[in-house]
Design an enzyme around this catalytic site. Structure first.
Site, PDB file in Angstrom:
ATOM      1  N   GLU A 130       0.129  -3.268  11.067  1.00  0.00           N
ATOM      2  CA  GLU A 130      -0.794  -3.470   9.849  1.00  0.00           C
ATOM      3  C   GLU A 130      -0.782  -2.065   8.955  1.00  0.00           C
ATOM      4  O   GLU A 130      -0.754  -2.114   7.829  1.00  0.00           O
ATOM      5  CB  GLU A 130      -2.299  -3.642  10.239  1.00  0.00           C
ATOM      6  CG  GLU A 130      -2.354  -5.289  10.707  1.00  0.00           C
ATOM      7  CD  GLU A 130      -1.993  -6.192   9.763  1.00  0.00           C
ATOM      8  OE1 GLU A 130      -0.931  -6.454   9.261  1.00  0.00           O
ATOM      9  OE2 GLU A 130      -2.910  -7.091   9.502  1.00  0.00           O
ATOM     10  N   THR A 182      -2.437  -6.440  -2.313  1.00  0.00           N
ATOM     11  CA  THR A 182      -3.516  -6.115  -1.419  1.00  0.00           C
ATOM     12  C   THR A 182      -4.050  -4.990  -1.911  1.00  0.00           C
ATOM     13  O   THR A 182      -5.207  -4.699  -2.112  1.00  0.00           O
ATOM     14  CB  THR A 182      -3.019  -5.943  -0.258  1.00  0.00           C
ATOM     15  OG1 THR A 182      -2.119  -7.032   0.144  1.00  0.00           O
ATOM     16  CG2 THR A 182      -4.111  -5.833   0.852  1.00  0.00           C
TER      17      THR A 182
HETATM   18  P1  ADP Z   1      -1.069 -11.358   4.209  1.00  0.00           P
HETATM   19  O1  ADP Z   1      -1.861 -11.190   2.708  1.00  0.00           O
HETATM   20  O2  ADP Z   1      -0.838 -12.943   4.253  1.00  0.00           O
HETATM   21  O3  ADP Z   1      -2.056 -10.571   5.152  1.00  0.00           O
HETATM   22  P2  ADP Z   1       0.298  -9.076   4.194  1.00  0.00           P
HETATM   23  O4  ADP Z   1      -0.738  -8.256   3.341  1.00  0.00           O
HETATM   24  O5  ADP Z   1      -0.139  -9.050   5.638  1.00  0.00           O
HETATM   25  O6  ADP Z   1      -0.061 -10.632   4.032  1.00  0.00           O
HETATM   26  O7  ADP Z   1       1.578  -8.283   4.266  1.00  0.00           O
HETATM   27  C1  ADP Z   1       2.696  -8.330   3.605  1.00  0.00           C
HETATM   28  C2  ADP Z   1       3.370  -6.957   3.586  1.00  0.00           C
HETATM   29  O8  ADP Z   1       4.032  -6.599   4.891  1.00  0.00           O
HETATM   30  C3  ADP Z   1       4.527  -7.323   2.628  1.00  0.00           C
HETATM   31  O9  ADP Z   1       4.521  -6.095   1.782  1.00  0.00           O
HETATM   32  C4  ADP Z   1       5.945  -7.264   3.427  1.00  0.00           C
HETATM   33  O10 ADP Z   1       6.800  -6.677   2.988  1.00  0.00           O
HETATM   34  C5  ADP Z   1       5.199  -6.399   4.659  1.00  0.00           C
HETATM   35  N1  ADP Z   1       6.000  -6.725   6.012  1.00  0.00           N
HETATM   36  C6  ADP Z   1       6.893  -6.167   6.819  1.00  0.00           C
HETATM   37  N2  ADP Z   1       7.322  -6.741   7.737  1.00  0.00           N
HETATM   38  C7  ADP Z   1       6.750  -7.767   7.913  1.00  0.00           C
HETATM   39  C8  ADP Z   1       6.651  -9.007   8.483  1.00  0.00           C
HETATM   40  N3  ADP Z   1       7.477  -9.282   9.685  1.00  0.00           N
HETATM   41  N4  ADP Z   1       6.048  -9.883   8.317  1.00  0.00           N
HETATM   42  C9  ADP Z   1       5.322 -10.143   6.927  1.00  0.00           C
HETATM   43  N5  ADP Z   1       5.105  -9.034   6.315  1.00  0.00           N
HETATM   44  C10 ADP Z   1       5.820  -7.953   6.515  1.00  0.00           C
END
Ligand code: ADP
Length: 307
Positions: A130, A182
């Protein structure tokens, strides 16, 4: 016997649960990612994506690689991992996409290593993912993904996670295809809140947790109010207030923004209500020509499962 490879079903999660900003999260059944992990004889990390979200496959850029590297350093292991990911939880949806990958990596590695780690330790490793994805080590999506159900992150440092037994409510979640960064969703938040609002929020969060633990769905409904985050963040989400109002009229207990959005979720007692809400969500977005994905499922009490 220690397994050499493993296949996982890793669920999406709804963080915040309206008034529990940064402390509450809930696992749902749909959407979910599929992950396959296997041990390699060399201490390397190989990542392959079978989806087309364009996520980096280099270990240091993918949350999976960062989490596995932490585990490899901690255990001083001489072996490595190969991971194949079929992602269905769209990155940036507010449905815990990066958390699913990070939690799946920690959970899968633990099984392949003969389960040396406890759930709190798995959360500890996964939050490094994260940190890569969003710059902060938060556990509100990771914890429910690993534990299942609804979890309270009582504190991030030191990590103190309390799994809560919850009623089998239905969750309707919609992911409108609009982009919200975000970082924008964080920046828009006010740093100070009036004492009056803080007291209202304390009442709501205490009521929500009491309702969850006592199986009191009406109390859950009365407590699903957020006077701190939602008033500002919801401005970024088209059709938010229409969907919320119409869902509650249709019988939803309540709901709000999932994580930092743009997904919205609603909780209901009955499947029929949850399905009617799904229709309302689709109709509202169709009116303005925004594509959307809608998911109806129960609260996922298991979290990550081995296939
Ligand atoms: P959500 O809003 O669904 O929680 P996130 O904020 O968790 O989405 O995360 C997306 C970010 O994390 C993107 O910038 C993405 O490029 C990065 N990232 C890196 N590796 C991964 C992965 N294995 N799965 C998802 N996101 C990833």
């Amino acid at each position: 016997m220690i397994k050499k490879e493993i296949q996982l079903k890793v669920p999406a999660t709804v963080a915040n649960l309206v008034c529990g900003f940064d402390i509450l999260g809930m696992a749902i059944h749909e959407p979910y990612d599929e992950m396959e992990l296997r041990l390699l004889s060399d201490p390397i990390i190989k990542i392959k994506h079978l989806d087309d979200f364009g996520l980096p496959e280099k270990a240091e850029k993918n949350v999976v690689g960062v989490v596995l590297r932490k585990i490899m350093e901690h255990t001083q292991m001489k072996q490595g991992f190969e991971v194949i990911i079929k992602k269905n939880i769209k990155p940036g949806s507010g449905l815990g996409s990066s958390a699913a990958s990070a939690a799946g990596a920690a959970f899968g590695a633990n099984v392949l290593l003969g389960k040396p780690f406890s759930y709190p330790q798995l959360v500890y490793f996964a939050i490094y993912g994260e940190e890569l994805a969003s710059g902060t080590r938060h556990a509100d999506n990771i914890a429910p993904c690993i534990y299942g159900g609804i979890t309270l992150v009582k504190s991030s440092r030191p990590l103190d996670i309390i799994p809560l037994t919850s009623p089998d409510l239905l969750v309707t979640a919609v992911h409108p295809q609009v982009e919200i960064k975000t970082s924008d969703a964080r920046q828009i938040l006010k740093n100070k809140i009036p004492l009056k609002d803080a007291v209202t929020q304390w009442g709501n969060i205490a009521g929500l947790i009491t309702g969850i633990l006592k199986n009191d769905v009406d109390l859950i409904g009365r407590s699903l109010n957020d006077v701190v985050i939602e008033p500002t963040r919801s401005i970024l989400i088209p059709k938010f207030s229409e969907i919320k109002e119409k869902s509650i009229l249709e019988g939803a207990l309540g709901g709000g923004i999932s994580g930092s959005g743009p997904s919205i979720f609603m909780l209901s007692k009955k499947k029929e209500t949850a399905e009617k809400i799904a229709k309302i969500m689709c109709e509202e977005y169709r009116k303005i020509g925004v594509r959307q994905y809608v998911y109806v499922s129960k609260i996922n009490q298991q979290g990550i499962t081995i296939l």
